[in-house]
Enzyme design. Sequence first.
Site, PDB file in Angstrom:
ATOM      1  N   LYS A 266       0.836  -1.195   0.000  1.00 31.22           N
ATOM      2  CA  LYS A 266       0.000   0.000   0.000  1.00 31.22           C
ATOM      3  C   LYS A 266       0.874   1.248   0.000  1.00 31.22           C
ATOM      4  O   LYS A 266       2.007   1.210   0.466  1.00 31.22           O
ATOM      5  CB  LYS A 266      -0.863   0.031   1.267  1.00 31.22           C
ATOM      6  CG  LYS A 266      -1.990  -0.972   1.294  1.00 31.22           C
ATOM      7  CD  LYS A 266      -2.797  -0.844   2.582  1.00 31.22           C
ATOM      8  CE  LYS A 266      -3.915  -1.865   2.641  1.00 31.22           C
ATOM      9  NZ  LYS A 266      -4.978  -1.671   1.635  1.00 31.22           N
ATOM     10  N   ARG A 340     -10.173 -11.608   2.298  1.00 31.05           N
ATOM     11  CA  ARG A 340     -10.983 -12.715   1.762  1.00 31.05           C
ATOM     12  C   ARG A 340     -10.211 -14.031   1.826  1.00 31.05           C
ATOM     13  O   ARG A 340     -10.807 -15.099   1.909  1.00 31.05           O
ATOM     14  CB  ARG A 340     -11.423 -12.363   0.333  1.00 31.05           C
ATOM     15  CG  ARG A 340     -10.277 -12.137  -0.621  1.00 31.05           C
ATOM     16  CD  ARG A 340     -10.697 -11.412  -1.892  1.00 31.05           C
ATOM     17  NE  ARG A 340     -10.799  -9.972  -1.714  1.00 31.05           N
ATOM     18  CZ  ARG A 340     -11.157  -9.121  -2.665  1.00 31.05           C
ATOM     19  NH1 ARG A 340     -11.484  -9.560  -3.869  1.00 31.05           N
ATOM     20  NH2 ARG A 340     -11.214  -7.821  -2.423  1.00 31.05           N
TER      21      ARG A 340
HETATM   22  N1  BES Z   1      -8.081  -3.750   4.590  1.00 31.35           N
HETATM   23  C1  BES Z   1      -8.270  -3.390   3.226  1.00 31.35           C
HETATM   24  C2  BES Z   1      -9.591  -2.705   2.977  1.00 31.35           C
HETATM   25  C3  BES Z   1      -9.693  -1.268   3.420  1.00 31.35           C
HETATM   26  C4  BES Z   1      -9.175  -0.258   2.648  1.00 31.35           C
HETATM   27  C5  BES Z   1     -10.373  -0.956   4.569  1.00 31.35           C
HETATM   28  C6  BES Z   1      -9.302   1.059   3.052  1.00 31.35           C
HETATM   29  C7  BES Z   1     -10.517   0.364   4.955  1.00 31.35           C
HETATM   30  C8  BES Z   1      -9.984   1.372   4.199  1.00 31.35           C
HETATM   31  C9  BES Z   1      -8.237  -4.638   2.346  1.00 31.35           C
HETATM   32  O1  BES Z   1      -7.400  -5.656   2.778  1.00 31.35           O
HETATM   33  C10 BES Z   1      -7.727  -4.199   1.022  1.00 31.35           C
HETATM   34  O2  BES Z   1      -6.597  -3.792   0.947  1.00 31.35           O
HETATM   35  N2  BES Z   1      -8.570  -4.290   0.004  1.00 31.35           N
HETATM   36  C11 BES Z   1      -8.217  -3.874  -1.299  1.00 31.35           C
HETATM   37  C12 BES Z   1      -8.756  -4.898  -2.272  1.00 31.35           C
HETATM   38  C13 BES Z   1      -8.255  -4.698  -3.671  1.00 31.35           C
HETATM   39  C14 BES Z   1      -6.792  -5.031  -3.756  1.00 31.35           C
HETATM   40  C15 BES Z   1      -9.047  -5.591  -4.586  1.00 31.35           C
HETATM   41  C16 BES Z   1      -8.829  -2.513  -1.546  1.00 31.35           C
HETATM   42  O3  BES Z   1      -9.962  -2.277  -1.113  1.00 31.35           O
HETATM   43  O4  BES Z   1      -8.156  -1.670  -2.135  1.00 31.35           O
HETATM   44 MN    MN Z   2      -5.406  -5.438   2.115  1.00 31.44          MN
END
Ligand code: BES
Ligand code: MN
Length: 505
Positions: A266, A340
């Site tokens: 990230k 997931r």
């Molecule tokens: N923990 C994050 C989701 C999240 C993002 C929660 C921002 C709260 C605020 C999750 O693990 C994630 O990174 N999801 C990705 C999925 C994507 C790679 C398909 C996302 O939402 O960007």
């Molecule tokens: Mn994530």
Amino acid sequence: MDFELKSLSPTQAAALSVDALLVLVPDAKPAKPSGDALSDLVASATRQGDLEVGLGKQLACYRPAGVKAARVVLVRSGDGAAVSVRKAVSAGMAALKQPGVKKIGLVLSLLDAGNDSVRAAVSACAEATYVYTTTKPSAKARALQQVTVGVSDAAAVRDGFDVGRAQVTGVEFAKEWANRPANHATPTMLAEAARKLGRKPGIKTEVLGPKQVEALGMGSFLAVAKGSAEPLRFIVMHYSGAAKSSAPVVLVGKGITFDTGGISIKPAPEMDEMKFDMGGAASVLGTFAALAELKPAINVVGLIPSCENMPDGLAVKPGDVVTSMSGQTIEILNTDAEGRLILCDALTYASRFKPRSVVDIATLTGACVIALGGVRSGLFSTRDDLAQALQQAGETAQDPCWRLPLDDEYGEGLKSNFADMGNVAGRAGGAITAAKFLQKFTADLPWAHLDIAGTAWKSGAAKGSTGRPVPLLLQYLIDQAAVLAAAGQAAPAGKAHRAARPAKA
Ligand code: BES
Ligand code: MN
Ligand code: ZN
């Protein structure tokens, strides 16, 4: 914080030995001033226009005649509905956040407060005074220690009061663990907290480590944990409130104690907030803390897959294919879609309990934040009755959610040339495609998924956990206990579990 419920007439409220009174005043005109000091104060403040009509409008008084408490805050509670009571108490408490205010009387005697309003008042009062101190002991701990909730008839609203108190316990438990930084809330520490809850009557906790998780064949969960020096934990909790034969509700909470994204790392800004990525797990723990207090007649299983998502020489790489506990293979196209990957194996594990329903709770997608913001959690379900029960529980508990669709067409992007599925689809409909991925692991289970990415915590100046969706989950379980009771599935012989009754009744 200590809450007590008392029947209090306005005269008795005026005589309360507390540091402050917060008196809720409905917008509707009172029938007639009854001649006691508090009613007179309200009547004249209203007549003079010093206490304006309108939800949240207030008047702060100091040492009014005939009232024992030095500070009295009158606050308008609008129509007196639970939602209004919550807003009024929040507004009023802001005026009483002083170090000298340790004991208060929260006076609802002037309204027709039902169970829901009393519950709302208790939770709003706790909410307004919560302070996180674990890694910031210099923060002033909550000054407020004792709250006497005064109503016209305590017996009539005892249930709502008890639910409110249990909800506060649960929400504050969830907040504590979600607020802790990741180095103070590792999977091992989370498991310790669960073990400690397991010492309460009615609760049992079992903790599995990497070897046992490997033996179960949870290849997907293991893949996420691989990049971290912190060992994974799989927490299994049981709350037994009903007969052994009564099918449990299974709650599955995402317990990523820190989500860097892994190799699909990230960006740096706001990455610290990924310490909240165990908000689902925290809500399951909090719900169990509340169950231990309220003791509804229902069985509940809590499952928490917990690990860190880290980049490392050993970390799972984009394109790696893993085999889940279900036997289905997964091409991990994006290591940041890790929630997931740990939930799918926990969902497969859930089927062994022959559950009444399975609800997973996860800070799963940024897309859900875009779709619904911080007001409503995303709700997905393959069963209309389950979706409705959860939606209704959210409304009752003022912890709302909103149902999103699961049409099969949304799952098409999950196809892979190298495995049974990929772990991501395109950017479009990201909250839904994540749910479609989870659905592949729920077989014939009555399953629902709550995406709490937008509701589990607040960013900015008020950064911190909200404790959501503990209120929704607790309400759902109370409602289900009532359904069981109505169907004649009694509590186990010998145990004096409280009669299950929705707070609404
Ligand atoms: N923990 C994050 C989701 C999240 C993002 C929660 C921002 C709260 C605020 C999750 O693990 C994630 O990174 N999801 C990705 C999925 C994507 C790679 C398909 C996302 O939402 O960007
Ligand atoms: Mn994530
Ligand atoms: Zn995550």
